[in-house]
Enzyme design. Structure first.
Site, PDB file in Angstrom:
ATOM      1  N   GLU A   1     -20.265  -7.796  31.553  1.00 19.07           N
ATOM      2  CA  GLU A   1     -20.198  -7.765  30.110  1.00 19.07           C
ATOM      3  C   GLU A   1     -18.777  -8.281  29.672  1.00 19.07           C
ATOM      4  OE1 GLU A   1     -24.215  -6.177  29.672  1.00 19.07           O
ATOM      5  OE2 GLU A   1     -23.051  -7.374  28.481  1.00 19.07           O
TER       6      GLU A   1
ATOM      7  N   TYR B   1     -14.956   8.004  11.172  1.00 22.57           N
ATOM      8  CA  TYR B   1     -14.728   9.157  12.172  1.00 22.57           C
ATOM      9  C   TYR B   1     -14.729  10.574  11.246  1.00 22.57           C
ATOM     10  CZ  TYR B   1     -13.764   5.336  15.063  1.00 22.57           C
ATOM     11  OH  TYR B   1     -13.744   3.981  15.800  1.00 22.57           O
TER      12      TYR B   1
ATOM     13  N   ASP C   1     -16.999   8.794  20.949  1.00 20.93           N
ATOM     14  CA  ASP C   1     -15.714   8.869  20.177  1.00 20.93           C
ATOM     15  C   ASP C   1     -14.887  10.438  20.856  1.00 20.93           C
ATOM     16  OD1 ASP C   1     -13.639   8.489  18.085  1.00 20.93           O
ATOM     17  OD2 ASP C   1     -14.345  10.102  17.579  1.00 20.93           O
TER      18      ASP C   1
ATOM     19  N   GLN D   1      -2.749   1.746  12.240  1.00 23.66           N
ATOM     20  CA  GLN D   1      -2.502   2.980  12.559  1.00 23.66           C
ATOM     21  C   GLN D   1      -1.087   2.734  13.794  1.00 23.66           C
ATOM     22  OE1 GLN D   1      -5.426   6.372  12.867  1.00 23.66           O
ATOM     23  NE2 GLN D   1      -6.488   4.519  13.752  1.00 23.66           N
TER      24      GLN D   1
ATOM     25  N   ASN E   1     -18.392  14.933  18.109  1.00 22.01           N
ATOM     26  CA  ASN E   1     -17.844  16.128  18.146  1.00 22.01           C
ATOM     27  C   ASN E   1     -17.447  16.885  16.850  1.00 22.01           C
ATOM     28  OD1 ASN E   1     -15.749  17.731  19.670  1.00 22.01           O
ATOM     29  ND2 ASN E   1     -14.367  16.851  17.770  1.00 22.01           N
ATOM     30  N   HIS E   2     -17.312  15.924  15.701  1.00 22.27           N
ATOM     31  CA  HIS E   2     -16.872  16.917  14.303  1.00 22.27           C
ATOM     32  C   HIS E   2     -17.488  15.884  13.200  1.00 22.27           C
ATOM     33  CE1 HIS E   2     -13.685  13.692  15.659  1.00 22.27           C
ATOM     34  NE2 HIS E   2     -13.808  13.354  14.418  1.00 22.27           N
TER      35      HIS E   2
ATOM     36  N   HIS F   1      -8.018   0.081  17.417  1.00 22.94           N
ATOM     37  CA  HIS F   1      -7.928   0.390  16.180  1.00 22.94           C
ATOM     38  C   HIS F   1      -6.885   1.445  15.752  1.00 22.94           C
ATOM     39  CE1 HIS F   1     -11.011   2.937  17.236  1.00 22.94           C
ATOM     40  NE2 HIS F   1     -10.782   3.709  16.271  1.00 22.94           N
TER      41      HIS F   1
ATOM     42  N   PHE G   1     -11.027  18.784  17.330  1.00 22.26           N
ATOM     43  CA  PHE G   1     -10.455  17.772  16.642  1.00 22.26           C
ATOM     44  C   PHE G   1      -9.486  18.492  15.547  1.00 22.26           C
ATOM     45  CE2 PHE G   1      -9.386  13.935  14.549  1.00 22.26           C
ATOM     46  CZ  PHE G   1      -9.803  13.943  13.156  1.00 22.26           C
TER      47      PHE G   1
ATOM     48  N   GLU H   1     -14.457   7.274  25.136  1.00 23.01           N
ATOM     49  CA  GLU H   1     -13.002   7.393  24.811  1.00 23.01           C
ATOM     50  C   GLU H   1     -12.263   8.478  25.079  1.00 23.01           C
ATOM     51  OE1 GLU H   1     -11.722   8.566  21.175  1.00 23.01           O
ATOM     52  OE2 GLU H   1      -9.752   7.611  20.989  1.00 23.01           O
TER      53      GLU H   1
HETATM   54  O1  7SA Z   1       0.881   8.874  20.579  1.00 19.61           O
HETATM   55  C1  7SA Z   1       0.208   7.909  20.897  1.00 19.61           C
HETATM   56  C2  7SA Z   1       0.612   8.074  22.692  1.00 19.61           C
HETATM   57  O2  7SA Z   1       1.851   7.798  22.778  1.00 19.61           O
HETATM   58  C3  7SA Z   1       1.964   7.767  24.311  1.00 19.61           C
HETATM   59  O3  7SA Z   1       3.754   7.549  24.285  1.00 19.61           O
HETATM   60  C4  7SA Z   1       0.311   9.509  22.999  1.00 19.61           C
HETATM   61  C5  7SA Z   1       0.063   9.354  24.653  1.00 19.61           C
HETATM   62  O4  7SA Z   1      -0.237  10.602  25.171  1.00 19.61           O
HETATM   63  C6  7SA Z   1       1.611   9.140  25.069  1.00 19.61           C
HETATM   64  O5  7SA Z   1       1.646   8.958  26.194  1.00 19.61           O
HETATM   65  O6  7SA Z   1      -1.436   9.705  22.681  1.00 19.61           O
HETATM   66  C7  7SA Z   1      -1.686  10.784  22.066  1.00 19.61           C
HETATM   67  O7  7SA Z   1      -2.054  10.483  20.622  1.00 19.61           O
HETATM   68  C8  7SA Z   1      -3.238   9.910  20.380  1.00 19.61           C
HETATM   69  C9  7SA Z   1      -3.292   9.689  18.996  1.00 19.61           C
HETATM   70  O8  7SA Z   1      -3.088  10.997  18.312  1.00 19.61           O
HETATM   71  C10 7SA Z   1      -4.060  10.795  21.101  1.00 19.61           C
HETATM   72  C11 7SA Z   1      -3.995  11.281  22.255  1.00 19.61           C
HETATM   73  O9  7SA Z   1      -5.059  12.227  22.820  1.00 19.61           O
HETATM   74  C12 7SA Z   1      -2.618  11.526  22.806  1.00 19.61           C
HETATM   75  O10 7SA Z   1      -2.283  11.920  24.211  1.00 19.61           O
HETATM   76  O11 7SA Z   1      -5.426  10.579  20.758  1.00 19.61           O
HETATM   77  C13 7SA Z   1      -6.442  11.493  19.789  1.00 19.61           C
HETATM   78  O12 7SA Z   1      -6.330  10.915  18.631  1.00 19.61           O
HETATM   79  C14 7SA Z   1      -6.940   9.740  18.435  1.00 19.61           C
HETATM   80  C15 7SA Z   1      -7.074   9.628  17.025  1.00 19.61           C
HETATM   81  C16 7SA Z   1      -8.850   9.723  18.879  1.00 19.61           C
HETATM   82  C17 7SA Z   1      -8.595  10.340  20.367  1.00 19.61           C
HETATM   83  O13 7SA Z   1      -9.743  10.389  20.681  1.00 19.61           O
HETATM   84  C18 7SA Z   1      -7.798  11.544  20.524  1.00 19.61           C
HETATM   85  O14 7SA Z   1      -7.681  11.706  21.991  1.00 19.61           O
HETATM   86  N1  7SA Z   1      -9.318   8.724  18.830  1.00 19.61           N
HETATM   87  C19 7SA Z   1     -10.712   8.654  18.022  1.00 19.61           C
HETATM   88  C20 7SA Z   1     -10.587   9.926  17.495  1.00 19.61           C
HETATM   89  C21 7SA Z   1     -10.904  10.121  15.991  1.00 19.61           C
HETATM   90  C22 7SA Z   1     -11.355  11.248  15.138  1.00 19.61           C
HETATM   91  O15 7SA Z   1     -12.803  10.924  15.347  1.00 19.61           O
HETATM   92  C23 7SA Z   1     -10.297   8.725  15.104  1.00 19.61           C
HETATM   93  O16 7SA Z   1      -9.252   9.270  14.322  1.00 19.61           O
HETATM   94  C24 7SA Z   1      -9.696   7.609  16.022  1.00 19.61           C
HETATM   95  O17 7SA Z   1     -10.082   6.457  15.360  1.00 19.61           O
HETATM   96  C25 7SA Z   1     -10.868   7.407  17.225  1.00 19.61           C
HETATM   97  O18 7SA Z   1     -10.721   6.162  17.913  1.00 19.61           O
HETATM   98  O19 7SA Z   1     -10.884  19.664  11.340  1.00 19.61           O
HETATM   99  C26 7SA Z   1     -10.796  19.285   9.868  1.00 19.61           C
HETATM  100  C27 7SA Z   1      -9.709  18.845   9.266  1.00 19.61           C
HETATM  101  C28 7SA Z   1      -8.403  19.488   9.561  1.00 19.61           C
HETATM  102  O20 7SA Z   1      -8.562  19.865  10.992  1.00 19.61           O
HETATM  103  C29 7SA Z   1      -6.961  18.826   9.479  1.00 19.61           C
HETATM  104  O21 7SA Z   1      -6.067  19.642   9.381  1.00 19.61           O
HETATM  105  C30 7SA Z   1      -7.244  18.047   8.080  1.00 19.61           C
HETATM  106  O22 7SA Z   1      -5.958  17.219   8.062  1.00 19.61           O
HETATM  107  C31 7SA Z   1      -9.409  17.735   8.722  1.00 19.61           C
HETATM  108  C32 7SA Z   1      -8.469  16.917   8.280  1.00 19.61           C
HETATM  109  N2  7SA Z   1      -7.844  16.143   9.312  1.00 19.61           N
HETATM  110  C33 7SA Z   1      -7.637  14.666   8.736  1.00 19.61           C
HETATM  111  C34 7SA Z   1      -6.480  14.141   9.512  1.00 19.61           C
HETATM  112  O23 7SA Z   1      -5.425  14.825   9.181  1.00 19.61           O
HETATM  113  C35 7SA Z   1      -6.246  12.537   9.315  1.00 19.61           C
HETATM  114  O24 7SA Z   1      -5.314  11.930  10.042  1.00 19.61           O
HETATM  115  C36 7SA Z   1      -8.949  13.805   9.223  1.00 19.61           C
HETATM  116  C37 7SA Z   1     -10.335  14.316   8.231  1.00 19.61           C
HETATM  117  O25 7SA Z   1      -8.588  12.450   8.618  1.00 19.61           O
HETATM  118  C38 7SA Z   1      -7.435  11.596   9.489  1.00 19.61           C
HETATM  119  O26 7SA Z   1      -7.921  11.709  10.827  1.00 19.61           O
HETATM  120  C39 7SA Z   1      -8.140  10.582  11.221  1.00 19.61           C
HETATM  121  C40 7SA Z   1      -7.463   9.899  12.320  1.00 19.61           C
HETATM  122  O27 7SA Z   1      -5.960   9.987  11.853  1.00 19.61           O
HETATM  123  C41 7SA Z   1      -7.467   8.619  12.566  1.00 19.61           C
HETATM  124  O28 7SA Z   1      -6.795   8.070  13.844  1.00 19.61           O
HETATM  125  C42 7SA Z   1      -9.714  10.447  11.923  1.00 19.61           C
HETATM  126  C43 7SA Z   1     -10.722  10.919  10.827  1.00 19.61           C
HETATM  127  O29 7SA Z   1     -10.532  10.094   9.544  1.00 19.61           O
HETATM  128  O30 7SA Z   1     -10.081   9.189  12.151  1.00 19.61           O
HETATM  129  C44 7SA Z   1      -9.223   8.650  13.241  1.00 19.61           C
HETATM  130 CA    CA Z   2     -15.343  19.860  20.185  1.00 22.82          CA
END
Ligand code: 7SA
Ligand code: CA
Length: 522
Positions: free
Chosen positions: A34, A94, A200, A312, A132-133, A300, A163, A226
């Site tokens: 693929e 998400y 996701d 982002q 997940n959420h 993304h 999350f 992922e």
């Molecule tokens: O930093 C990057 C890397 O640098 C390297 O040097 C590091 C790496 O380790 C290091 O070696 O990577 C780190 O950082 C990554 C990015 O954060 C982490 C990784 O684990 C970590 O090692 O990756 C995590 O985050 C990604 C965004 C996720 C990964 O699975 C996860 O492992 N990607 C997927 C998941 C989501 C969520 O479904 C999507 O997120 C991504 O597009 C998708 O691909 O719970 C209710 C609630 C409250 O708890 C909060 O307080 C409140 O604020 C809700 C509210 N949360 C909001 C968030 O604050 C806001 O940011 C939420 C509702 O909306 C937003 O969240 C977005 C998120 O920002 C965005 O990326 C989410 C939902 O809209 O959609 C996206």
């Molecule tokens: Ca969980």
């Protein structure tokens, strides 16, 4: 076969049917050949033209460009909005609120139309799903609180990480929650043309749960997880805290029987040298490891996106490495993913189209063998496709070329990328090379140099270093069988350019695979 009686026929059929039901594929990587397009970027839910309509319009282009799978954004309605100091977002899917398919990407009807246009163009549709959420902002709460269907309903009401603070986490270990998603995945398959799923945030629930969903959705359909979690993110006492990215990714894949985004390769691309890209999951010596990798340059989250805040860009690959990164993933094992803006916004399409053609022409598969020629700088490798062998040289000091590499099939960025397509090589065999009657002085050593890449293509700087044991200098190499090669012993100083002297003529010649060793003499 003559049937003595009806019962024996029934028994035979029954046993076979059971067999098929149980047979879980090693890994659900589609056909194993693929090419995946990420069919959106971070701002796709905010573009002037509705995203599904744009994809509908481009379906045949996407098919003609050689993509066989398209990763669609989450299809469930997401009305969330959030604002931080440096970014804002919401609506991408998400933080969805129910399974309504009319979202900021377009209407449910448009989605059906777009999915069938893509399928008709030969591009299978893979939906991003987020079990997940979810947001509770929906009109009707799908999962009432207090019934162990949410993480915070009890002490152990989640199969994985939270999350954010976990208040939005569902309990995928709960039968109601599991069934609800199982039905929705079937709905995506039967009503919206889904032939694969991208799971996701799989750190948030059990891989075994993904396997159970896929057994129902379609045991042979494509699935990718992922799993973005560095070793340092695992708790003390968890074996993965001291394991490699590869080990943790393979463990997740073994338990889900799904492919996994190759964050091991991404981490090497971000932090390693070109030569160290060979340490990605897709470069593992074991084909059962290579075949589970879904390679990518950016997505993304990690990359830039056209539009607000430039997306982002959590972990973007430097501009000067991007072409080489696409050259590597599109010619090497694993299932390669192309990020939408690279293809259709930032004009990397001409290079990527050619790379996909080369890949398909050679029949490179997710499990294809790859051999790294580590005596050259940069990344030089031979990938054995089912029809041809592909040799790549990225940023390398490979100058003198073996005769079979007279003309590159593709040359880009003034030679930073060179790719050859040659007749398929036979499987490699081990060949021992010996040099006798050598008398190296201090700071000198004995090498073998010869006509193939493995022996430096007659360039002493890339010759094979031999080691001495009771007067004989020798070393072994892995080299494709049935190759007529010529070689010589040389004495060279440790300074690569300092050749002292060569074995006299004639060259030693040998056909690989016919003998286990070959000897030259000074
Ligand atoms: O930093 C990057 C890397 O640098 C390297 O040097 C590091 C790496 O380790 C290091 O070696 O990577 C780190 O950082 C990554 C990015 O954060 C982490 C990784 O684990 C970590 O090692 O990756 C995590 O985050 C990604 C965004 C996720 C990964 O699975 C996860 O492992 N990607 C997927 C998941 C989501 C969520 O479904 C999507 O997120 C991504 O597009 C998708 O691909 O719970 C209710 C609630 C409250 O708890 C909060 O307080 C409140 O604020 C809700 C509210 N949360 C909001 C968030 O604050 C806001 O940011 C939420 C509702 O909306 C937003 O969240 C977005 C998120 O920002 C965005 O990326 C989410 C939902 O809209 O959609 C996206
Ligand atoms: Ca969980």
């Amino acid at each position: 076969m003559k049937w003595t009686s009806l019962p024996s026929l029934m028994l035979f059929l029954f046993l076979n049917i059971c067999d098929a039901a149980e047979a879980t594929v090693a890994v659900r990587n589609g056909s194993g050949e693929e090419v995946l397009l990420q069919g959106f970027h971070w701002n796709s839910s905010r573009t002037p033209e509705k995203w599904y309509a744009a994809l509908d319009r481009m379906a045949s282009t996407i098919g003609n460009d050689g993509f066989t799978l398209i990763w669609m954004p989450p299809p469930w309605v997401d009305e969330s909005r959030w604002q931080s100091a440096t970014a804002s977002g919401g609506g991408e899917g998400y933080f969805w609120q129910d399974f309504n398919k009319s979202s900021r990407y377009g209407t449910a009807e448009q989605l059906k139309q777009t999915a069938s246009a893509l399928n008709n163009a030969g591009v299978k549709v893979v939906y991003d799903v987020v079990p997940n959420h979810m947001s509770e902002k929906g009109v009707v709460t799908m999962f009432p609180r207090g019934r162990n269907e949410w993480r915070h309903d009890c002490a152990r009401c989640d199969e994985g990480d939270p999350f954010m603070d976990g208040t939005a986490d569902l309990n995928t270990g709960n039968a109601e929650v599991f069934e609800t998603f199982k039905k929705e995945f079937t709905n995506l398959r039967d009503q919206f043309g889904a032939q694969g799923l991208r799971f996701d945030f799989v750190r948030g629930y059990a891989p075994e749960t993904v396997d159970r969903w896929m057994k129902d959705f379609g045991d042979r359909q494509f699935c990718v997880g992922e799993m973005w979690k560095g070793p340092n993110e695992y708790p003390q006492g968890d074996w993965r805290r001291s394991a490699s990215w590869q080990d943790a990714l393979k463990d997740w894949s073994d338990r889900s029987h799904c492919t996994v985004f190759d964050f091991a390769l991404k981490e090497r691309m971000q932090n390693g040298t070109l030569a160290q890209w060979r340490d990605g999951l897709n470069g593992n010596p074991d084909p059962s490891w290579r075949q589970v990798a879904v390679t990518f340059v950016d997505n993304h989250d990690t990359g830039y996106s056209p539009g607000d805040f430039a997306g982002q860009h959590h972990w973007p690959l430097a501009e000067e490495r991007r072409n080489q990164a696409y050259a590597y993933i599109l010619s090497s094992p694993g299932t390669p993913t192309v990020y939408w803006p690279d293809m259709y916004d930032w004009n990397r399409g001409p290079l990527i189209r050619q790379l996909i053609k080369l890949r398909k022409n050679a029949g490179v598969r997710a499990d294809s063998p790859i051999r790294f020629h580590t005596r050259y700088s940069g990344l030089v490798a031979t990938i054995s496709g089912s029809r041809k062998s592909v040799v790549i040289a990225l940023g390398s000091d490979l100058e003198r070329l073996p005769t079979e590499l007279e003309k590159p099939a593709l040359e880009w960025d003034a030679g930073a990328i060179r790719i050859w397509s040659v007749a398929a090589h036979a499987a490699p065999v081990s060949l021992r090379l010996n040099c006798d009657n050598a008398h190296p002085q201090r700071d000198e050593s004995v090498y073998a140099v010869g006509s193939t890449l493995e022996l430096g293509a007659w360039d002493p700087r890339h010759a094979l270093a031999l080691s001495a044991s009771d007067g004989r200098w020798s070393a072994s190499i892995e080299i494709p069988a049935r190759q007529a090669i010529e070689w010589k012993c040389i004495v060279r100083s440790s300074d690569p350019s300092g050749v002292v002297y060569w074995q006299a003529n004639p060259n030693t010649s040998v056909t690989t695979g016919t003998v286990s060793e070959t000897t030259g003499r000074f």
